[in-house]
Design a protein around this motif. Sequence first.
Motif, PDB file in Angstrom:
ATOM      1  N   SER A  83      40.537  28.137  39.254  1.00  0.00           N
ATOM      2  CA  SER A  83      41.228  27.664  38.045  1.00  0.00           C
ATOM      3  C   SER A  83      42.437  28.567  37.821  1.00  0.00           C
ATOM      4  O   SER A  83      42.511  29.659  38.402  1.00  0.00           O
ATOM      5  N   PRO A  84      43.379  28.129  36.982  1.00  0.00           N
ATOM      6  CA  PRO A  84      44.536  28.988  36.701  1.00  0.00           C
ATOM      7  C   PRO A  84      44.123  30.336  36.098  1.00  0.00           C
ATOM      8  O   PRO A  84      44.710  31.369  36.419  1.00  0.00           O
ATOM      9  N   GLU A  85      43.063  30.319  35.276  1.00  0.00           N
ATOM     10  CA  GLU A  85      42.593  31.565  34.661  1.00  0.00           C
ATOM     11  C   GLU A  85      42.043  32.515  35.727  1.00  0.00           C
ATOM     12  O   GLU A  85      42.349  33.707  35.737  1.00  0.00           O
ATOM     13  N   SER A  86      41.195  31.974  36.638  1.00  0.00           N
ATOM     14  CA  SER A  86      40.667  32.845  37.703  1.00  0.00           C
ATOM     15  C   SER A  86      41.792  33.320  38.591  1.00  0.00           C
ATOM     16  O   SER A  86      41.781  34.466  39.054  1.00  0.00           O
ATOM     17  N   GLU A 137      42.293  37.154  39.287  1.00  0.00           N
ATOM     18  CA  GLU A 137      42.043  37.672  40.633  1.00  0.00           C
ATOM     19  C   GLU A 137      43.321  38.252  41.256  1.00  0.00           C
ATOM     20  O   GLU A 137      43.269  39.288  41.917  1.00  0.00           O
ATOM     21  N   ILE A 138      44.456  37.595  41.029  1.00  0.00           N
ATOM     22  CA  ILE A 138      45.712  38.140  41.563  1.00  0.00           C
ATOM     23  C   ILE A 138      45.935  39.543  40.991  1.00  0.00           C
ATOM     24  O   ILE A 138      46.298  40.474  41.709  1.00  0.00           O
ATOM     25  N   SER A 139      45.654  39.708  39.690  1.00  0.00           N
ATOM     26  CA  SER A 139      45.912  41.013  39.062  1.00  0.00           C
ATOM     27  C   SER A 139      44.911  42.080  39.515  1.00  0.00           C
ATOM     28  O   SER A 139      45.196  43.267  39.437  1.00  0.00           O
ATOM     29  N   ILE A 140      43.747  41.663  40.002  1.00  0.00           N
ATOM     30  CA  ILE A 140      42.786  42.650  40.529  1.00  0.00           C
ATOM     31  C   ILE A 140      43.301  43.233  41.848  1.00  0.00           C
ATOM     32  O   ILE A 140      43.187  44.424  42.105  1.00  0.00           O
ATOM     33  N   PHE A 141      43.888  42.395  42.681  1.00  0.00           N
ATOM     34  CA  PHE A 141      44.229  42.825  44.045  1.00  0.00           C
ATOM     35  C   PHE A 141      45.688  43.193  44.265  1.00  0.00           C
ATOM     36  O   PHE A 141      46.004  43.849  45.250  1.00  0.00           O
ATOM     37  N   PHE A 142      46.572  42.768  43.373  1.00  0.00           N
ATOM     38  CA  PHE A 142      48.003  43.026  43.586  1.00  0.00           C
ATOM     39  C   PHE A 142      48.682  43.494  42.303  1.00  0.00           C
ATOM     40  O   PHE A 142      48.372  42.995  41.212  1.00  0.00           O
ATOM     41  N   SER A 143      49.644  44.412  42.479  1.00  0.00           N
ATOM     42  CA  SER A 143      50.493  44.777  41.350  1.00  0.00           C
ATOM     43  C   SER A 143      51.676  43.809  41.343  1.00  0.00           C
ATOM     44  O   SER A 143      52.002  43.216  42.378  1.00  0.00           O
TER      45      SER A 143
END
Length: 151
Positions: free
Chosen positions: A121-124, A128-134
């Motif tokens: 989903s857009p929320e996930s 998830e993007i913010s967990i793995f990438f700055s």
Amino acid sequence: MAMERTYLMVKPDAVQRGLMGEIVSRLERKGLKPVAMKFTTIPREICENHYGEHKGKPFYPGLIDYITCGPVLAMVWEGDNAISVCRQMMGKTNPQEAAPGTIRGDYAVDMGRNMIHGSDSPESAAREISIFFSPEELMDYGRSIDAWVYE
Ligand code: DAT
Ligand code: MG
């Protein structure tokens, strides 16, 4: 158009089986645009955060062991409706139910070795993007081929 970014991850089984290139190649050929990639072994705490929604389920400990057992290819891809487009390309969670032509349908047989993760989903995706990438690791660039991918 609904341009979206999604977090995709080639899981350790696919890395070990030499199928990273195959998966990246399918995404490229589809016309999706790579925004970020990182080859890394995920620390346990980060993996537990990523899969937080599954904590307490019977398969959770095995899932964390599997995802942290070796390097993964963490990626962000962009495209029109990229989240659902990528989920369709991945196929159903259980590879035995995944349609032929999908990544899981073509290369996997076991739910606990199902090759690839994709945001649902857009929320996930944002989480998830913010967990793995700055933010600086997300590449903003144009591609001349996009005029041939999108009307
Ligand atoms: P997906 O990866 O398709 O988004 P999910 O988020 O429901 O699926 O589950 C995350 C992962 O956990 C999934 O890729 C494989 C594993 N998993 C899910 N349900 C499972 C089950 N019933 N038995 C074993 N592993 C399971
Ligand atoms: Mg999921």
